[in-house]
Design a protein around this motif. Structure first.
Motif, mmCIF file in Angstrom:
data_model
loop_
_atom_site.group_PDB
_atom_site.id
_atom_site.type_symbol
_atom_site.label_atom_id
_atom_site.label_comp_id
_atom_site.label_asym_id
_atom_site.label_seq_id
_atom_site.Cartn_x
_atom_site.Cartn_y
_atom_site.Cartn_z
ATOM 1 N N SER A 110 1.976 -2.524 -8.798
ATOM 2 C CA SER A 110 0.775 -3.061 -9.434
ATOM 3 C C SER A 110 -0.429 -2.952 -8.511
ATOM 4 O O SER A 110 -1.535 -2.642 -8.936
ATOM 5 C CB SER A 110 1.001 -4.519 -9.832
ATOM 6 N N GLU A 111 -0.212 -3.197 -7.210
ATOM 7 C CA GLU A 111 -1.326 -3.069 -6.271
ATOM 8 C C GLU A 111 -1.771 -1.620 -6.161
ATOM 9 O O GLU A 111 -2.977 -1.334 -6.081
ATOM 10 C CB GLU A 111 -0.903 -3.591 -4.886
ATOM 11 N N THR A 112 -0.819 -0.685 -6.181
ATOM 12 C CA THR A 112 -1.164 0.732 -6.124
ATOM 13 C C THR A 112 -1.993 1.132 -7.336
ATOM 14 O O THR A 112 -3.006 1.840 -7.210
ATOM 15 C CB THR A 112 0.117 1.589 -6.058
ATOM 16 N N SER A 113 -1.592 0.672 -8.512
ATOM 17 C CA SER A 113 -2.343 0.974 -9.733
ATOM 18 C C SER A 113 -3.745 0.383 -9.672
ATOM 19 O O SER A 113 -4.723 1.025 -10.087
ATOM 20 C CB SER A 113 -1.603 0.435 -10.957
ATOM 21 N N TYR A 114 -3.855 -0.841 -9.133
ATOM 22 C CA TYR A 114 -5.171 -1.482 -9.015
ATOM 23 C C TYR A 114 -6.094 -0.650 -8.139
ATOM 24 O O TYR A 114 -7.241 -0.364 -8.503
ATOM 25 C CB TYR A 114 -5.018 -2.885 -8.440
ATOM 26 N N PHE A 115 -5.587 -0.246 -6.963
ATOM 27 C CA PHE A 115 -6.418 0.548 -6.055
ATOM 28 C C PHE A 115 -6.743 1.918 -6.654
ATOM 29 O O PHE A 115 -7.842 2.444 -6.456
ATOM 30 C CB PHE A 115 -5.718 0.719 -4.706
ATOM 31 N N THR A 116 -5.800 2.478 -7.412
ATOM 32 C CA THR A 116 -6.046 3.787 -8.028
ATOM 33 C C THR A 116 -7.149 3.688 -9.076
ATOM 34 O O THR A 116 -8.076 4.508 -9.101
ATOM 35 C CB THR A 116 -4.748 4.319 -8.673
ATOM 36 N N TYR A 117 -7.062 2.674 -9.965
ATOM 37 C CA TYR A 117 -8.093 2.503 -10.996
ATOM 38 C C TYR A 117 -9.450 2.136 -10.376
ATOM 39 O O TYR A 117 -10.495 2.452 -10.937
ATOM 40 C CB TYR A 117 -7.671 1.426 -11.998
ATOM 41 N N ALA A 118 -9.410 1.504 -9.200
ATOM 42 C CA ALA A 118 -10.663 1.146 -8.517
ATOM 43 C C ALA A 118 -11.176 2.282 -7.630
ATOM 44 O O ALA A 118 -12.154 2.097 -6.902
ATOM 45 C CB ALA A 118 -10.449 -0.100 -7.671
ATOM 46 N N SER A 119 -10.503 3.459 -7.718
ATOM 47 C CA SER A 119 -10.877 4.648 -6.927
ATOM 48 C C SER A 119 -10.766 4.405 -5.425
ATOM 49 O O SER A 119 -11.433 5.071 -4.625
ATOM 50 C CB SER A 119 -12.306 5.105 -7.277
ATOM 51 N N LYS A 120 -9.909 3.477 -5.038
ATOM 52 C CA LYS A 120 -9.654 3.233 -3.615
ATOM 53 C C LYS A 120 -8.343 3.929 -3.241
ATOM 54 O O LYS A 120 -7.299 3.323 -3.022
ATOM 55 C CB LYS A 120 -9.569 1.731 -3.341
ATOM 56 N N PHE A 121 -8.441 5.274 -3.225
ATOM 57 C CA PHE A 121 -7.237 6.086 -3.092
ATOM 58 C C PHE A 121 -6.596 5.978 -1.713
ATOM 59 O O PHE A 121 -5.375 6.072 -1.584
ATOM 60 C CB PHE A 121 -7.561 7.543 -3.421
ATOM 61 N N ASP A 122 -7.422 5.815 -0.675
ATOM 62 C CA ASP A 122 -6.849 5.660 0.674
ATOM 63 C C ASP A 122 -5.967 4.413 0.754
ATOM 64 O O ASP A 122 -4.875 4.452 1.340
ATOM 65 C CB ASP A 122 -7.966 5.577 1.711
ATOM 66 N N SER A 123 -6.466 3.319 0.171
ATOM 67 C CA SER A 123 -5.684 2.076 0.180
ATOM 68 C C SER A 123 -4.400 2.238 -0.621
ATOM 69 O O SER A 123 -3.330 1.745 -0.220
ATOM 70 C CB SER A 123 -6.517 0.932 -0.396
ATOM 71 N N ALA A 124 -4.482 2.962 -1.768
ATOM 72 C CA ALA A 124 -3.295 3.177 -2.590
ATOM 73 C C ALA A 124 -2.254 4.017 -1.843
ATOM 74 O O ALA A 124 -1.059 3.707 -1.844
ATOM 75 C CB ALA A 124 -3.691 3.876 -3.900
ATOM 76 N N GLN A 125 -2.719 5.100 -1.172
ATOM 77 C CA GLN A 125 -1.798 5.940 -0.396
ATOM 78 C C GLN A 125 -1.157 5.141 0.733
ATOM 79 O O GLN A 125 0.042 5.290 1.018
ATOM 80 C CB GLN A 125 -2.544 7.143 0.182
ATOM 81 N N PHE A 126 -1.942 4.309 1.390
ATOM 82 C CA PHE A 126 -1.406 3.498 2.497
ATOM 83 C C PHE A 126 -0.294 2.585 1.996
ATOM 84 O O PHE A 126 0.759 2.456 2.643
ATOM 85 C CB PHE A 126 -2.527 2.677 3.130
ATOM 86 N N LEU A 127 -0.502 1.952 0.832
ATOM 87 C CA LEU A 127 0.524 1.061 0.280
ATOM 88 C C LEU A 127 1.811 1.819 -0.036
ATOM 89 O O LEU A 127 2.914 1.344 0.259
ATOM 90 C CB LEU A 127 -0.001 0.388 -0.985
ATOM 91 N N VAL A 128 1.651 3.023 -0.644
ATOM 92 C CA VAL A 128 2.837 3.809 -0.999
ATOM 93 C C VAL A 128 3.599 4.247 0.249
ATOM 94 O O VAL A 128 4.828 4.128 0.322
ATOM 95 C CB VAL A 128 2.428 5.036 -1.836
ATOM 96 N N LEU A 129 2.875 4.762 1.250
ATOM 97 C CA LEU A 129 3.530 5.211 2.485
ATOM 98 C C LEU A 129 4.186 4.052 3.217
ATOM 99 O O LEU A 129 5.270 4.196 3.797
ATOM 100 C CB LEU A 129 2.508 5.906 3.392
ATOM 101 N N GLU A 130 3.537 2.890 3.182
ATOM 102 C CA GLU A 130 4.124 1.701 3.804
ATOM 103 C C GLU A 130 5.427 1.313 3.092
ATOM 104 O O GLU A 130 6.407 0.915 3.731
ATOM 105 C CB GLU A 130 3.126 0.552 3.748
ATOM 106 N N PHE A 131 5.427 1.465 1.759
ATOM 107 C CA PHE A 131 6.639 1.171 0.984
ATOM 108 C C PHE A 131 7.756 2.147 1.332
ATOM 109 O O PHE A 131 8.916 1.758 1.518
ATOM 110 C CB PHE A 131 6.319 1.248 -0.515
#
Length: 366
Positions: free
Chosen positions: A1-22
């Motif tokens: 859900s956090e990844t989707s939030y950052f993606t829809y907010a165009s905060k792609f770096d934050s979304a990638q960081f969350l995925v890689l951390e996972f």
């Protein structure tokens, strides 16, 4: 859900960081590894790099080998690959993967909108090929999918496509009705980008129909909406900057408070040490004071005893002196008496000698 939030907010770096951390977590199972890589590819796609996302999505299928009945997951992957090809304007490949996605899992889909996007991609290919009836049928299927999934806010995407189809076949009234339906749904959902899409669709239709006056009025509405969206975006950016500034300010205040707390702790530690030293010194001083008092008392007692002894000694000396004085007087008196007796004795001897001298001479004469 956090990844989707950052993606829809165009905060792609934050979304990638969350995925890689996972994905860096130990002990992930095959399904979790699949979803981690799938979301990473989806973030790449959403950031405007669909060509890079296609091989990443294809790679995720290798993580599904140990999962039984993985057709739904493969269908999900093919659907996203179709979106990537569609974004790259490779409509034939997009339609190919959409059809594969539907064939693998025709009754259900793991995507939030079901197979609606696949139907829309297939419909658009038929629209480009001017097969309007087939295209409209696919768009109707997409509408059915969205409604069955409760995704009513996505319906404007279908309505604008149907509006173009009906305009192409000459049914302008039905075309305008679909555009108005798109605007009503977009406004009720508060999605201004969909409202803008509907108005632009209507503007292009007016242009195609050479209705330039209506197109001009539509363009004025579009410019007003774009201005509002830009203004809202600016306000949102300012709000985000304000939140960011306040967050940084709070962080700085927290850091300052932490530093102050550390300094206060150091000061308290020093004060505690000083207090311990002071208490220890006070205890030592109290002990010394008690010892001094005891020593002073003993000294006074000793002085008193010494004074008594001195007094006794003085008394004894005085008594001894008096005794000696009396003895000396007695000796002197005895000496004088002895001298007097010796003198009397000498005188007595002289008298006897004188008195005997004459008879002795007489005797001697006789």
């Amino acid at each position: 859900s956090e990844t989707s939030y950052f993606t829809y907010a165009s905060k792609f770096d934050s979304a990638q960081f969350l995925v890689l951390e996972f994905l860096d977590q130990p002990g992930l199972n095959s399904q979790e590894i699949f979803y981690g890589n799938f979301f990473f590819a989806d973030v790449i796609k959403s950031s405007g790099r669909p060509e890079e996302a296609i091989p990443l999505l294809g790679k995720t299928i290798s993580f599904l080998k140990s999962i039984p009945d993985s057709s739904g997951y493969v269908s999900l992957v093919y659907g996203n690959i179709a979106e990537c090809y569609f974004s790259s304007m490779n409509y034939d490949s997009a339609a190919h993967y959409s059809a594969k996605s539907i064939s693998l899992s025709p009754q259900t889909s793991l995507r939030s909108g079901g197979h609606a996007v696949n139907y829309m991609i297939l419909g658009y290919k038929e629209y480009v090929n001017k097969k309007f009836e087939i295209a409209a049928a696919y768009y109707e299927k997409a509408i059915k999918e969205y409604k069955s999934r409760g995704e009513y806010c996505e319906l404007p995407l279908c309505y604008t496509k149907l509006a173009r189809i009906y305009n192409s076949i000459g049914n302008v009234k039905q075309c305008e009705e679909y555009v108005n339906m798109s605007i009503r749904v977009s406004d009720s959902c508060g999605i201004e980008s969909y409202t803008l899409l509907a108005k632009r669709t209507m503007f292009e239709i007016y242009q195609e129909n050479k209705n330039y006056e209506a197109a001009l009025n539509q363009l004025i509405e579009i410019n007003a909406l774009v201005g509002k969206m830009e203004n809202d975006k600016l306000h949102q950016s300012l709000g985000e900057l304000k939140v960011k500034y306040e967050t940084q300010l709070i962080q700085q205040e927290n850091e300052t408070l932490q530093n102050l707390n550390l300094k206060n702790e150091e000061i308290l530690a020093k004060q505690k040490i000083a207090l311990i030293v002071a208490v220890s010194a006070l205890a030592i001083l109290s002990t010394l004071t008690v010892l001094l008092i005891r020593i002073s008392r003993k000294r006074k007692r000793a002085e008193q005893e010494l004074s008594v002894l001195n007094n006794q000694l003085e008394q004894q000396v005085a008594d001894r002196t008096l005794h000696l004085t009396e003895a000396n007087l007695e000796i002197r008196e005895n000496t004088d008496l002895l001298i007097y007796q010796n003198k009397q004795l000498v005188d007595f001897c002289n008298i006897i000698t004188h008195n005997l001298r004459s008879p002795m001479r007489n005797i001697t004469t006789l």
